[in-house]
Motif scaffolding. Sequence first.
Motif, PDB file in Angstrom:
ATOM      1  N   LYS A 128       2.796  -3.385  -2.397  1.00  0.00           N
ATOM      2  CA  LYS A 128       2.096  -3.014  -3.617  1.00  0.00           C
ATOM      3  C   LYS A 128       2.343  -1.427  -4.211  1.00  0.00           C
ATOM      4  CE  LYS A 128      -2.390  -2.285  -3.452  1.00  0.00           C
ATOM      5  NZ  LYS A 128      -3.869  -2.374  -3.302  1.00  0.00           N
TER       6      LYS A 128
ATOM      7  N   GLY B 101      -5.072  -3.234   0.769  1.00  0.00           N
ATOM      8  CA  GLY B 101      -4.433  -4.836   0.682  1.00  0.00           C
ATOM      9  C   GLY B 101      -5.611  -5.467   1.343  1.00  0.00           C
TER      10      GLY B 101
ATOM     11  N   ASP C 212      -1.078  -2.948   1.777  1.00  0.00           N
ATOM     12  CA  ASP C 212      -0.030  -4.191   1.167  1.00  0.00           C
ATOM     13  C   ASP C 212       1.271  -3.157   0.999  1.00  0.00           C
ATOM     14  OD1 ASP C 212       1.728  -5.523  -0.218  1.00  0.00           O
ATOM     15  OD2 ASP C 212       0.220  -6.854  -1.226  1.00  0.00           O
ATOM     16  N   ASP C 213       2.340  -2.913   1.969  1.00  0.00           N
ATOM     17  CA  ASP C 213       3.523  -2.483   1.759  1.00  0.00           C
ATOM     18  C   ASP C 213       4.421  -2.684   0.412  1.00  0.00           C
ATOM     19  OD1 ASP C 213       3.021  -1.512   4.282  1.00  0.00           O
ATOM     20  OD2 ASP C 213       4.373  -2.662   5.308  1.00  0.00           O
TER      21      ASP C 213
END
Length: 361
Positions: A207, A216, A204-205
């Motif tokens: 997060k 993610g 997840d970019d």
Amino acid sequence: MPSIVDRFIQLHLLTFYPPANLNRDDTGRPKTAVMGGYPRLRVSSQALKRSWRESDAFAQALDGYLGKRTARIGALVEKHLLEKGRDAAKARSVARDIASIFGKLKKEDDPNPTFTEQLAFISPGEQEKALALADARADGADETDLAKIAPMVLTERDTAADVAMFGRMLASHPDFNREAAVSVAHAVTTHRVVVEDDYYTAVDDLKKSAEDAGAGFIGEAGFGSGVFYLYLCIDRALLLENLAGDAGVARKALEALVTAAATVGPRGKAKSFGSYARTSYMLAERGDGAPRTLAGAFVEPVDRIDPQPNDLLAASIRKLAGTKDAFDRSYPDDAPASAAFSVPDGSGSIREIGNFVTDGL
């Protein structure tokens, strides 16, 4: 049925695919088969035929000569009538009448009441006739007997090349069924294969690392690699009959089929595996003798019997060619003429195969 010399064309293809998931089963894993007591990767004939029908090779060579397999002919008719300003209720009624020619209708209270329950192959000419009949009925032509209007739309023979090759069944109007002129086997690997699992994660970019270090998303995907043997048999007399005797379209259809079979495969997870391959070896046979597959060459997997098992493609070519020669020796009276191309040897070409399979038409 037309009488032609060398009625049957048989094609034998060997194609190597690197790790891929070309054709999935209900669990998402590559389809398999047990042959000779050993597990093999498999690609279904249905998946192969679909990929060929949708290929550029078919679109370019057979433009205007391809049908559509659909359950939505009624929706097409309804849209046609509405665009002409017809009354909506009348358009719906006519669309359902026309669609019923091709299969059992969905219920009137279904979200798609003009759809049929089954898919049906519809040729370009039949689609044109369906729209013309819809116009006539919307204008007041009253023919309530659907059995009588079916022959106004359906044809026993026409120039829809894919319908001629792969056939169709209309349960309500069997007189207009088409027997497939092309038989396609399921492709199977010439050697043993173990399906492997790819454990993968996605990040997840957005997060932040302070939240946790986990991914993610986590998933698994099955895959396998191998040399696939594919067999096709083409009844040229039946193809010509299905095409209403149009030899020009028959030649185009054969050339397109050879090209597509050699260059196009199912696109299952192609973006994840880059599974684009071309046939490395193709053997074509032409004759009047009873057709026969050469799949028996691989009952014993080549990785068990060949002295160089690491070169699975070369071993498969040798075994296929040797089995063909053995059949010719055992059945000399109807041994077919043959032609081949081999990418590893640099011999022959797909263009030569195309000329070979159309010779005499």
